[in-house]
Scaffold this motif. Structure first.
Motif, PDB file in Angstrom:
ATOM      1  N   GLY A  64      16.424   0.453   1.194  1.00  0.00           N
ATOM      2  CA  GLY A  64      17.196   1.503   0.052  1.00  0.00           C
ATOM      3  C   GLY A  64      16.000   1.869  -1.016  1.00  0.00           C
ATOM      4  N   VAL A  65      14.348   1.885  -0.925  1.00  0.00           N
ATOM      5  CA  VAL A  65      13.336   2.252  -1.571  1.00  0.00           C
ATOM      6  C   VAL A  65      13.015   3.274  -1.605  1.00  0.00           C
ATOM      7  N   VAL A  66      13.080   3.861  -0.166  1.00  0.00           N
ATOM      8  CA  VAL A  66      12.985   5.474   0.340  1.00  0.00           C
ATOM      9  C   VAL A  66      13.625   6.279   1.574  1.00  0.00           C
ATOM     10  N   GLU A  67      14.093   7.551   1.205  1.00  0.00           N
ATOM     11  CA  GLU A  67      14.629   7.939   2.142  1.00  0.00           C
ATOM     12  C   GLU A  67      13.462   9.418   2.717  1.00  0.00           C
ATOM     13  N   TYR A  68      13.599   9.532   3.649  1.00  0.00           N
ATOM     14  CA  TYR A  68      12.457  10.589   4.088  1.00  0.00           C
ATOM     15  C   TYR A  68      13.250  10.951   5.467  1.00  0.00           C
ATOM     16  N   SER A  69      12.413  12.025   6.047  1.00  0.00           N
ATOM     17  CA  SER A  69      12.420  13.052   7.306  1.00  0.00           C
ATOM     18  C   SER A  69      12.532  14.804   7.073  1.00  0.00           C
ATOM     19  N   THR A  70      11.503  14.583   8.102  1.00  0.00           N
ATOM     20  CA  THR A  70      11.055  15.887   8.494  1.00  0.00           C
ATOM     21  C   THR A  70      10.131  16.263   7.179  1.00  0.00           C
ATOM     22  N   ALA A  71       8.920  15.302   7.333  1.00  0.00           N
ATOM     23  CA  ALA A  71       7.660  14.826   6.383  1.00  0.00           C
ATOM     24  C   ALA A  71       7.953  15.038   4.365  1.00  0.00           C
ATOM     25  N   ARG A  72       9.261  14.553   4.573  1.00  0.00           N
ATOM     26  CA  ARG A  72      10.245  14.638   3.138  1.00  0.00           C
ATOM     27  C   ARG A  72      10.660  13.822   2.583  1.00  0.00           C
ATOM     28  N   PHE A  73       9.984  13.093   1.435  1.00  0.00           N
ATOM     29  CA  PHE A  73      10.289  12.033   0.729  1.00  0.00           C
ATOM     30  C   PHE A  73      10.753  11.644  -0.501  1.00  0.00           C
ATOM     31  N   ARG A  74      11.526  11.022  -0.724  1.00  0.00           N
ATOM     32  CA  ARG A  74      12.732  10.970  -1.706  1.00  0.00           C
ATOM     33  C   ARG A  74      12.691   8.979  -2.237  1.00  0.00           C
ATOM     34  N   VAL A  75      12.669   9.164  -3.117  1.00  0.00           N
ATOM     35  CA  VAL A  75      11.904   7.535  -4.029  1.00  0.00           C
ATOM     36  C   VAL A  75      12.957   7.533  -5.174  1.00  0.00           C
ATOM     37  N   ASN A  76      13.760   5.984  -4.501  1.00  0.00           N
ATOM     38  CA  ASN A  76      14.586   5.517  -5.964  1.00  0.00           C
ATOM     39  C   ASN A  76      13.658   4.727  -6.096  1.00  0.00           C
ATOM     40  N   LYS A 136       0.814  -1.274  -0.476  1.00  0.00           N
ATOM     41  CA  LYS A 136      -0.102  -0.026  -0.123  1.00  0.00           C
ATOM     42  C   LYS A 136       0.950   1.264   0.221  1.00  0.00           C
ATOM     43  N   ILE A 137       2.184   1.145   0.968  1.00  0.00           N
ATOM     44  CA  ILE A 137       2.899   1.826   0.930  1.00  0.00           C
ATOM     45  C   ILE A 137       3.568   1.850  -0.401  1.00  0.00           C
ATOM     46  N   CYS A 138       4.226   1.596  -0.759  1.00  0.00           N
ATOM     47  CA  CYS A 138       4.586   1.833  -2.567  1.00  0.00           C
ATOM     48  C   CYS A 138       4.447   2.141  -3.258  1.00  0.00           C
ATOM     49  N   TYR A 139       2.763   1.278  -3.668  1.00  0.00           N
ATOM     50  CA  TYR A 139       2.182   2.108  -5.137  1.00  0.00           C
ATOM     51  C   TYR A 139       2.136   3.327  -4.250  1.00  0.00           C
ATOM     52  N   THR A 140       1.216   3.828  -3.248  1.00  0.00           N
ATOM     53  CA  THR A 140       0.908   5.464  -2.937  1.00  0.00           C
ATOM     54  C   THR A 140       2.155   6.732  -3.147  1.00  0.00           C
ATOM     55  N   LEU A 141       2.984   6.132  -2.458  1.00  0.00           N
ATOM     56  CA  LEU A 141       4.457   6.360  -2.951  1.00  0.00           C
ATOM     57  C   LEU A 141       4.835   6.552  -3.977  1.00  0.00           C
ATOM     58  N   TYR A 142       4.335   5.400  -5.392  1.00  0.00           N
ATOM     59  CA  TYR A 142       4.971   6.036  -6.613  1.00  0.00           C
ATOM     60  C   TYR A 142       3.821   6.592  -7.058  1.00  0.00           C
ATOM     61  N   TYR A 143       2.070   6.975  -6.739  1.00  0.00           N
ATOM     62  CA  TYR A 143       1.588   7.416  -7.228  1.00  0.00           C
ATOM     63  C   TYR A 143       1.779   8.537  -6.652  1.00  0.00           C
ATOM     64  N   LEU A 144       2.055   9.439  -5.781  1.00  0.00           N
ATOM     65  CA  LEU A 144       2.751  11.302  -5.874  1.00  0.00           C
ATOM     66  C   LEU A 144       4.380  10.514  -6.726  1.00  0.00           C
ATOM     67  N   THR A 145       4.738  10.695  -6.357  1.00  0.00           N
ATOM     68  CA  THR A 145       6.090  10.528  -7.675  1.00  0.00           C
ATOM     69  C   THR A 145       5.672  11.004  -8.835  1.00  0.00           C
ATOM     70  N   PHE A 146       4.633   9.879  -9.337  1.00  0.00           N
ATOM     71  CA  PHE A 146       3.977  10.035 -10.766  1.00  0.00           C
ATOM     72  C   PHE A 146       3.515  11.951 -10.510  1.00  0.00           C
ATOM     73  N   ARG A 147       2.758  11.958  -9.892  1.00  0.00           N
ATOM     74  CA  ARG A 147       2.334  13.117  -9.432  1.00  0.00           C
ATOM     75  C   ARG A 147       2.726  15.045  -9.180  1.00  0.00           C
ATOM     76  N   TYR A 148       3.882  14.414  -8.203  1.00  0.00           N
ATOM     77  CA  TYR A 148       4.052  15.729  -7.707  1.00  0.00           C
ATOM     78  C   TYR A 148       5.938  14.969  -7.652  1.00  0.00           C
ATOM     79  N   GLY A 149       6.344  13.970  -8.125  1.00  0.00           N
ATOM     80  CA  GLY A 149       7.954  13.577  -8.278  1.00  0.00           C
ATOM     81  C   GLY A 149       8.863  15.023  -9.082  1.00  0.00           C
ATOM     82  N   ILE A 150      10.463  14.988  -8.346  1.00  0.00           N
ATOM     83  CA  ILE A 150      10.765  16.009  -8.898  1.00  0.00           C
ATOM     84  C   ILE A 150      12.098  15.163  -8.824  1.00  0.00           C
TER      85      ILE A 150
END
Length: 220
Positions: free
Chosen positions: A190-202, A136-150
Motif C-alpha cells: 500500500g505504499v505506491v500505486e502505478y499504471s501506464t507510467a503514472r505513480f501515486r504515493v501514499n 532506493k525506490i522509496c527515497y527516489t519516490l519521496y524525492y519526486l513527490t517532494f519536487r513534483y507531487g500533487i
C-alpha cells in the motif's frame, strides 16, 4: 515563482520541443535559460561504457541548465532530453539575472525555488546511498513527490511526471527486473500505486516504511 514567471513571459519567448528532442548537449554553451512550462526533461550523462546515466528529472517550473543560468558553469553540465512534448519559456541569462537582482519579490521567489530544489536533491542523494533496492525506490519516490507531487487528499500524492519503470530503474541504478519486483512488493504494502507510467504515493505509509520521522516535517 509565479510573479517572476509572469514577468519573464513578457520578455521571453515560448518554444515547443517534441518527444526525444535534445534541448542542450553536455558541454554546449547555451544561448538561453529555459523554464519548463509543460512536460518533463531528463538530465543525463554518458558513462565511459557508452551507457546513459540519468542524473535527475526536470518538471514544470524547473530551470535548465540551472548551473549555467546562475553563472556557475560556462556550459551545460548534462544532456537535456525531452521525455515527451515539452513547452519551455526561453529567456536570456542576463534578463533572468537582472530581474532577480533588481526585484526583491522575484529574488525571494527564486531563492525559495533553489531551496526547494536543494532539499529535493538531498533526498535523491540519500536514495542513491541506500544498499537495498526497495529503499532506493522509496527515497527516489519521496524525492519526486517532494519536487513534483500533487496532493490528491487522504495522504495520496500523484507524481506529475510520466515515469516508465525503465526510467525509474535508471534513476536508482538497478535492473528493470529488480525494480519491477520491488515495486510490486511496495504496491502490495500500500505504499505506491502505478499504471501506464503514472505513480501515486501514499505519503504516510512511505514515511512509515522508511522510518524517518523527520520527513514528516518537510513541506511538499
Amino acid at each position: 515563482m509565479k510573479q517572476l514567471l509572469t514577468h519573464l513571459r513578457s520578455i521571453g519567448s515560448t518554444a515547443v520541443y517534441r518527444k526525444g528532442s535534445t534541448i542542450y548537449f553536455q558541454g554546449e554553451i547555451p544561448r538561453y535559460s529555459c523554464i519548463v512550462l509543460d512536460g518533463a526533461v531528463k538530465g543525463y550523462t554518458i558513462t565511459p561504457e557508452g551507457n546513459e546515466s540519468v542524473v535527475t528529472l526536470f518538471g514544470k517550473g524547473s530551470i535548465i541548465p540551472v548551473a549555467w543560468s546562475n553563472g556557475q558553469s560556462n556550459s551545460s553540465l548534462y544532456n537535456y532530453e525531452t521525455m515527451g512534448d515539452v513547452r519551455v519559456l526561453k529567456v536570456t541569462r542576463n534578463d533572468l539575472m537582472s530581474a532577480i537582482d533588481n526585484n526583491p519579490v522575484y529574488q525571494h521567489e527564486y531563492l525559495d525555488f533553489l531551496r526547494h530544489s536543494q532539499a529535493g536533491l538531498m533526498l535523491r542523494i540519500t536514495g542513491l546511498c541506500q544498499s537495498k533496492a526497495s529503499e532506493k525506490i522509496c527515497y527516489t519516490l519521496y524525492y519526486l513527490t517532494f519536487r513534483y507531487g500533487i496532493d490528491k487528499g487522504d495522504g495520496m500524492w500523484e507524481i506529475d511526471l510520466k515515469l516508465p519503470q525503465s526510467l525509474l530503474a535508471n534513476l536508482i541504478g538497478q535492473t528493470r527486473e529488480s525494480t519491477a519486483k520491488n515495486l510490486k512488493r511496495l504496491r502490495e504494502d500500500g505504499v505506491v500505486e502505478y499504471s501506464t507510467a503514472r505513480f501515486r504515493v501514499n505519503k504516510p505509509r512511505l514515511e512509515s516504511y522508511l522510518g524517518e520521522d523527520a520527513f514528516r516535517e518537510l513541506i511538499l
